[in-house]
Design an enzyme around this catalytic site. Sequence first.
Site, PDB file in Angstrom:
ATOM      1  CB  THR A  11      -0.919  -0.002   1.247  1.00  0.00           C
ATOM      2  OG1 THR A  11      -1.647  -1.228   1.255  1.00  0.00           O
ATOM      3  CG2 THR A  11      -1.882   1.151   1.234  1.00  0.00           C
ATOM      4  CB  VAL A  12       3.240   2.701   2.482  1.00  0.00           C
ATOM      5  CG1 VAL A  12       4.000   4.020   2.606  1.00  0.00           C
ATOM      6  CG2 VAL A  12       2.206   2.588   3.588  1.00  0.00           C
ATOM      7  CE  LYS A 100       2.619   1.571  12.296  1.00  0.00           C
ATOM      8  NZ  LYS A 100       1.702   2.076  11.282  1.00  0.00           N
ATOM      9  N   GLY A 129       0.554   9.513  10.202  1.00  0.00           N
ATOM     10  CA  GLY A 129       0.368   9.485   8.742  1.00  0.00           C
ATOM     11  C   GLY A 129       0.998  10.689   8.073  1.00  0.00           C
ATOM     12  N   GLY A 182      -7.889   0.567   3.711  1.00  0.00           N
ATOM     13  CA  GLY A 182      -6.423   0.512   3.759  1.00  0.00           C
ATOM     14  C   GLY A 182      -5.824   1.232   4.953  1.00  0.00           C
ATOM     15  CG  ASP A 196      -0.508   1.837  14.908  1.00  0.00           C
ATOM     16  OD1 ASP A 196       0.379   1.533  14.095  1.00  0.00           O
ATOM     17  OD2 ASP A 196      -1.121   2.916  14.862  1.00  0.00           O
ATOM     18  CE  LYS A 200       0.895   5.167  13.997  1.00  0.00           C
ATOM     19  NZ  LYS A 200      -0.489   5.061  13.518  1.00  0.00           N
ATOM     20  N   GLY A 297      -3.524   5.589   5.551  1.00  0.00           N
ATOM     21  CA  GLY A 297      -3.929   5.461   4.145  1.00  0.00           C
ATOM     22  C   GLY A 297      -2.730   5.656   3.236  1.00  0.00           C
TER      23      GLY A 297
HETATM   24  N1  HSE Z   1      -2.872   1.239  11.136  1.00  0.00           N
HETATM   25  C1  HSE Z   1      -2.387   2.566  11.274  1.00  0.00           C
HETATM   26  C2  HSE Z   1      -3.543   3.476  11.660  1.00  0.00           C
HETATM   27  C3  HSE Z   1      -1.759   3.021   9.986  1.00  0.00           C
HETATM   28  O1  HSE Z   1      -4.687   3.046  11.560  1.00  0.00           O
HETATM   29  O2  HSE Z   1      -3.321   4.598  12.087  1.00  0.00           O
HETATM   30  C4  HSE Z   1      -0.989   4.293  10.093  1.00  0.00           C
HETATM   31  O3  HSE Z   1       0.098   4.164  10.953  1.00  0.00           O
END
Ligand code: HSE
Length: 403
Positions: A11-12, A100, A129, A182, A196, A200, A297
């Site tokens: 994706t990225v 991350k 993001g 995504g 996640d 961060k 995204g």
């Molecule tokens: N899965 C992460 C989110 C993607 O939903 O923020 C971006 O780091």
Amino acid sequence: MVNIAVLGYGTVGSGVVEVINTNHESINKRANEEINIKYVLDLREFPGDPVEKVLVHDYDVIVNDPEVDIVVEVMGGIEPAYTFVKRALLAGKSVATSNKALVAKHGPELMEIAKEKDINFLFEASCGGGIPIIRALNSSLTADEIDELTGILNGTTNYMLYRMSTAGCNFEDALKEAQAKGYAEKDPTADIEGYDACRKIAILSSLAYGKFLNYEDIYTEGITRITPEDINYAKEMGMTIKLLATSRKIGDNFYAMVAPFLIGQESPLYSVNGVFNSVFVHGNVLGDAMFYGSGAGKLPTASAVVADVVDEAKHLHRNIMTNWTSRPLTLMQLDEVEGRFFVRVKGTTLQQVENVFGEVQVISLKEYPDEYAFVTSNMKQGIFKEKALEIEPFMVSMIRIKD
Ligand code: HSE
């Protein structure tokens, strides 16, 4: 010309190629160089995709090519990303990453190598993001002693909570929607359990406070226990529920946590909805600032990665990331942290509750005649836990309140 190699065409990675192709003129102008994608590394084939021309399957081709100046790591996960990134840096190539997990675990070591080699290891896309928060912490907010960072740092869960609240979606459908768009990680456990957001806030706090905050030390709770009933109580109170990742400096002490919080309309984070992320920063001279934007995204994340590539192209032989050392940041016990608590109970009287907690604010909804909720006064979390033990059999749920 500056040659780059993109590791991972998911994706990225495909977003990075798209951004560079779409905006090549303005990107080259800003970098003052032509940015050329020399290689894309992926194990898969992509028949018919123009990327085929630069596709390689063997990392050695990239790391051994002296013409490659910058490696873009967008594979995710720890291995083989860590080995590839370390080898790139040791070979004198700057690295831009959106990973991350990699930065939270190995950031200090990788930044140290970049410093020694006078190159760069940049990771703007790893947090928030497309929001330029890392660059802000590293180079804009340098006049301040930062004493609070509070963020909505996971787009998936923010999107889910928003859909559950506004469209009445259930948890599973909201997650499926976020995955289809995504936003979610390959394994969405990292999103919904808060892991996640935890990584961060560890990265942002390490940059803000200049020491290494180990993500494993951060108390982390996700949104899996949040129910439609909790959301209805929040609405009745004129509040909303958000997964917040926060760290604060209190005197010489620090604390950090990730958990769902009830927040009121006076908070600037109240209106951060959908996939948007936001980071609230408080500095001792700046006061309040808030950074807001698309938090997940393909293209927003790729935008941040490519911005790092431009920065690295402009500073090919000069290290620019400064304020993160490997000295550990020690956190205080969360039991010492004060706050107010929202509690739903069933089968106990208000008198019993007030015997334990003193005066509380009561909220009852006619839809739920068998239960009610209350909000405590401000107290240390350790004290709350002790008191809560006394009414434990009657407790349905507890959510912290963000004041
Ligand atoms: N899965 C992460 C989110 C993607 O939903 O923020 C971006 O780091």
